[in-house]
Every structure is written in C-alpha cells, then in structure tokens.
Design a protein around this motif. Structure first.
Motif, short mmCIF file in Angstrom:
data_model
loop_
_atom_site.label_atom_id
_atom_site.label_comp_id
_atom_site.label_asym_id
_atom_site.label_seq_id
_atom_site.Cartn_x
_atom_site.Cartn_y
_atom_site.Cartn_z
N HIS A 218 -5.10 -2.92 12.99
CA HIS A 218 -3.79 -3.58 12.88
C HIS A 218 -2.78 -3.10 13.91
O HIS A 218 -1.71 -3.69 14.05
N GLN B 92 0.84 -1.22 0.00
CA GLN B 92 0.00 0.00 0.00
C GLN B 92 0.87 1.26 0.00
O GLN B 92 0.53 2.25 -0.63
N ASN C 147 -1.36 5.68 15.55
CA ASN C 147 -1.85 6.67 14.57
C ASN C 147 -2.09 8.02 15.25
O ASN C 147 -1.71 9.08 14.73
N SER D 84 -8.25 1.36 14.97
CA SER D 84 -7.13 0.89 14.15
C SER D 84 -6.93 -0.61 14.39
O SER D 84 -6.34 -1.01 15.37
N SER E 206 -5.33 7.77 1.25
CA SER E 206 -6.53 8.56 0.96
C SER E 206 -6.19 9.94 0.39
O SER E 206 -6.93 10.48 -0.42
N LYS F 141 5.17 -0.97 13.65
CA LYS F 141 4.77 0.38 14.07
C LYS F 141 5.46 0.70 15.41
O LYS F 141 5.49 -0.15 16.30
N LYS G 255 -5.38 -0.90 -1.23
CA LYS G 255 -5.55 0.50 -0.85
C LYS G 255 -4.29 1.29 -1.19
O LYS G 255 -3.22 0.73 -1.41
N1 FAQ Z 1 -5.57 5.94 3.43
O1 FAQ Z 1 -5.44 -0.57 11.31
P1 FAQ Z 1 -5.00 0.65 10.57
C1 FAQ Z 1 3.50 9.70 0.95
C2 FAQ Z 1 -6.47 1.65 6.10
S1 FAQ Z 1 3.36 8.09 1.38
C3 FAQ Z 1 -6.05 4.75 3.00
O2 FAQ Z 1 -4.64 1.83 11.38
P2 FAQ Z 1 -2.25 0.28 9.75
C4 FAQ Z 1 4.69 10.14 0.17
C5 FAQ Z 1 -5.44 0.60 6.46
O3 FAQ Z 1 -4.64 0.26 5.34
C6 FAQ Z 1 1.77 7.96 2.17
N2 FAQ Z 1 -6.21 3.69 3.82
O4 FAQ Z 1 -3.83 0.24 9.55
C7 FAQ Z 1 4.29 11.11 -0.84
C8 FAQ Z 1 -6.33 -0.53 6.93
O5 FAQ Z 1 -6.94 -1.18 5.82
P3 FAQ Z 1 -6.53 -2.71 5.37
C9 FAQ Z 1 1.48 6.56 2.52
C10 FAQ Z 1 -5.86 3.84 5.10
O6 FAQ Z 1 -1.64 -0.32 8.55
C11 FAQ Z 1 4.10 12.44 -0.51
C12 FAQ Z 1 -7.44 0.22 7.63
O7 FAQ Z 1 -7.45 1.53 7.10
N3 FAQ Z 1 2.26 6.18 3.67
O8 FAQ Z 1 2.62 10.42 1.29
C13 FAQ Z 1 -5.33 5.04 5.61
O9 FAQ Z 1 -1.87 -0.28 11.08
C14 FAQ Z 1 3.74 13.37 -1.49
C15 FAQ Z 1 -7.26 0.26 9.15
O10 FAQ Z 1 -6.14 1.08 9.52
C16 FAQ Z 1 2.31 4.90 4.08
O11 FAQ Z 1 1.71 4.03 3.48
C17 FAQ Z 1 -5.20 6.13 4.72
N4 FAQ Z 1 -4.73 7.32 5.11
O12 FAQ Z 1 -1.91 1.86 9.80
C18 FAQ Z 1 4.11 10.70 -2.16
C19 FAQ Z 1 3.17 4.64 5.29
N5 FAQ Z 1 -5.07 4.87 6.93
O13 FAQ Z 1 -5.06 -2.65 4.99
C20 FAQ Z 1 3.75 11.63 -3.15
C21 FAQ Z 1 3.16 3.21 5.72
C22 FAQ Z 1 -5.44 3.62 7.23
O14 FAQ Z 1 -6.79 -3.61 6.53
C23 FAQ Z 1 3.57 12.97 -2.80
N6 FAQ Z 1 1.92 2.79 6.28
N7 FAQ Z 1 -5.91 3.00 6.15
O15 FAQ Z 1 -7.39 -2.99 4.18
C24 FAQ Z 1 1.56 2.98 7.58
O16 FAQ Z 1 2.31 3.54 8.36
C25 FAQ Z 1 0.27 2.38 8.05
O17 FAQ Z 1 -0.14 1.41 7.11
C26 FAQ Z 1 -0.86 3.43 8.29
C27 FAQ Z 1 -2.15 2.68 8.68
C28 FAQ Z 1 -0.48 4.36 9.43
C29 FAQ Z 1 -1.13 4.23 7.02
#
Ligand code: FAQ
Length: 330
Positions: A220, A53, A234, A218, A122, A230, A119
């Motif tokens: 996960h 993701q 969050n 949350s 957002s 993590k 996903k």
């Molecule tokens: N959007 O249980 P949690 C960037 C989903 S990179 C969509 O809290 P988790 C660089 C989540 O997947 C930005 N979905 O999940 C850039 C889960 O669904 P699932 C991306 C979201 O994983 C800048 C469900 O909700 N960064 O910006 C969102 O423990 C400028 C339940 O949530 C990363 O991916 C959301 N906002 O925590 C590029 C960082 N939030 O999978 C271009 C790595 C939650 O069960 C231009 N990821 N969900 O179907 C993370 O740190 C974590 O995965 C979180 C979510 C904190 C995003």
C-alpha cells in the motif's frame, strides 16, 4: 465488506481522469480532505482500512497491559497504568469516530474484527509475562507508535490528522511512564535488572515489526504516500526508531538482542540484523501466541455489551418519540 453503497456512490462520479487529477492537485497543495468532500473510492477504502485497523489495535492493545492492573507493584504505578490503558480505549474511540466519517459503522468495523477478517497490530498478540513487560511496552511499543503516528498528524484526511494530535500527546506520556519503569528496574536489584533485560529481549524484535513489512513488500505504501496518508516509508520509520531507541537502551545499561547491531558512521544511523519476516507474517495471519485469545476477548466484550447497545438505542428512540409528540402538541 464495508458500506458497498458508499463506495459505489464514489465510483459513479469520482473516477474520471479529470476528477482524479483535481483530487491529486488538492493533495499536492497540502489541502485537507474533509468528510463531505468528493474523494476517489480507493482513497476512502484505504482510509477505512488503515483507520479501522488502527482503532482495533488501540482497543486490543488494552488487553496485554490490562492484565497487569491488579498486579501493579505500587499504588502510583497502578494509577498510571490505569490512566494509560483508559487512554488507549479513548484513542480507539476517536479513531472509530474518524472512520465513521467515511461512511462505515462501528458495528461493521467490530464485526470485521471479531470474525477475524480485520487486522490489528501484530504486537498485541504477545503475552505480558512480568511487570517489566509493562515497562517495555510503554518504552518500546508506545515509542514505536509515536514514531509512526507523529507524521500521521499531517495526514491528508482531516479527521484522522486531527485525532492523531491528541493521541500523540498521550502516547508521549505513555512512553515516559514505560521508560521510567525500565529505569527503576535497571538500577534496582540484580533480579530486577534481569527482568528488564528479559523484557527487552522479548519485545525488541516484535516492536521493529510494528512498522510493517519491508518497503519492497509493502503493497500500500506507494499509493498511500502519493495521497499523503503516509509521509515516510515503513523502513524509514523503523530506522528512525532504532536510532532513537538504541542510546536509550545503552543509558539503561541493557543489551539489545541483536549481535549485528552497529553504528554506521557513513549513514549516521545503526545497522541492525535481519528481521524474521516469516514470524511476522505468521502473527499477522492469525498464528501468533495470543491471536485467538485476543479476538475471543473482543467477541465476548461485544456480545456482553449487546444489552447496553439495545437499551441505549431504545432510550434514544423513546426520547425522539416524546420530542415529536410534544412538538405536535404545541
Ligand atoms: N501488524 O502495505 P503495508 C499502538 C499489514 S497503535 C499487522 O505496509 P500500510 C498504540 C497491513 O495492514 C499500533 N498487520 O500496509 C498502543 C497490510 O494488510 P492489509 C497500530 C500489519 O497500511 C500502544 C499488509 O500488512 N498503529 O501501538 C502490520 O501501508 C501501546 C501490508 O502492509 C497503526 O495502526 C502489523 N505490524 O502500512 C496501544 C498506525 N504492518 O491491510 C496500546 C496506522 C503491516 O492489506 C498499547 N497504520 N500490516 O490486509 C499505519 O501506519 C500503517 O497501516 C502501517 C502499515 C505502517 C501499520
């Protein structure tokens, strides 16, 4: 879903209580888990989900800003924006490679994305309506990304943690280029300051949503924290972001679009207003302003690139064949 064979292989020998306890002991001792190490199937699955993701977010994240490359106001702005968007593409590629070390292919991950099953963040489902949005994205979106990703440099899975180190260095350049655009607009003509304010109004709340649902929702977080994927919740990261960013808005002379925002002396942090979580879930479930366009753009790029992938594979096959033939001739 992804590589069931691999997940099943883990399940055979890596779900016993003894194995799970030994694995947790490695995590507790801050050892890095590497690709060929045995790991619980659920650990592998969580990482494939999160890293996949994250990779999709970087790639889809090129689209809102890419939209402004041809309209950047000066040559210097254009060069910086081009470099930034290319960096995001690079981040996506490191991350796909990190996920591949867990046994999933890039093709599988891309198919999950273009079928709408995977996903991505957002935040990338909103339109970029003015040049000030490019400033707001760098400042707020990259700022939020850094807040979330610096702790991921210490994630327990080695390839993800190492990829994050370089990604964070580049994100910090992105954040500065965005903030510098905002500074220029904020001290410019009244119309320019208005553009900056309008961009802040539209990007503030979606940026807070990037950190994911509130801790109570949350699903996960507990397991990912136990596995040291993590390091902060969050809500903790969201609070750190608000505390770091509000003074920056004050420095710009811009107002945050939150009438409940106030400094709380006791907690030494800002109280902020209620986030519209229904709006967040609508976007996550595919009903944001641009979800359809974003997925359609990725689908088109994947289909348009098919001949390149075929040609590269055929070239590799011919090289392999020639090398086997020349070895046989020796
Ligand atoms: N959007 O249980 P949690 C960037 C989903 S990179 C969509 O809290 P988790 C660089 C989540 O997947 C930005 N979905 O999940 C850039 C889960 O669904 P699932 C991306 C979201 O994983 C800048 C469900 O909700 N960064 O910006 C969102 O423990 C400028 C339940 O949530 C990363 O991916 C959301 N906002 O925590 C590029 C960082 N939030 O999978 C271009 C790595 C939650 O069960 C231009 N990821 N969900 O179907 C993370 O740190 C974590 O995965 C979180 C979510 C904190 C995003």
């Amino acid at each position: 879903m992804y590589s069931q064979g691999l997940l099943a292989m883990d399940a055979e020998n890596s779900e016993t209580p003894e194995f799970l306890a030994a694995f947790q002991a490695r995590i507790d001792a801050d050892e890095k888990i590497e690709p060929n190490d045995p790991m619980p199937a659920a650990y592998r699955k969580t990482l494939i989900r999160q890293i996949g993701q994250h990779a999709h977010s970087e790639i889809v994240g090129m689209l809102p800003e890419g939209n402004w490359i041809t309209r950047a106001p000066t040559l210097r702005r254009k060069v910086s924006l081009l470099a930034k968007v290319q960096d995001e593409g690079g981040h996506g590629l490191y991350l796909y490679s990190a996920a591949e070390t867990l046994g999933v292919s890039r093709k599988e991950m891309t198919e999950e994305l273009i079928s709408g099953r995977a996903k991505y963040s957002s935040i990338f489902n909103y339109p970029t309506q003015s040049w000030a949005d490019i400033g707001a994205i760098g400042w707020l979106v990259d700022g939020a990304a850094i807040m979330n990703q610096v702790p991921l440099c210490r994630c327990s899975y080695g390839p993800y943690a190492r990829a994050m180190i370089r990604v964070c260095k580049e994100e910090s350049f992105h954040q500065r280029q965005g903030y510098e655009i905002m500074v220029t607009l904020a001290v410019g003509a009244p119309e320019q300051k208005e553009m900056a304010q309008d961009a802040l109004n539209r990007w503030w709340w979606p940026s807070l949503m990037m950190f994911g649902p509130p801790d109570g929702e949350s699903m996960h977080s507990d397991q990912s924290t136990q596995w040291k994927i993590k390091r902060f919740s969050n809500d903790e990261l969201r609070q750190k972001f608000v505390d770091a960013t509000v003074p920056q808005a004050h420095h710009l002379g811009l107002a945050l679009p939150d009438t409940d925002l106030k400094w709380d002396k006791d907690k030494q942090g800002y109280e902020y207003g209620e986030i519209d979580w229904d709006a967040f879930w609508r976007v996550v479930k595919g009903h944001g302003p641009l979800n359809r366009n974003r997925v359609a753009a990725r689908k088109k790029a994947w289909e348009d690139g098919e001949w390149v992938r075929e040609a590269a594979l055929e070239h590799a096959r011919k090289r392999r064949e020639r090398s086997i033939q020349s070895q046989a001739a020796e």
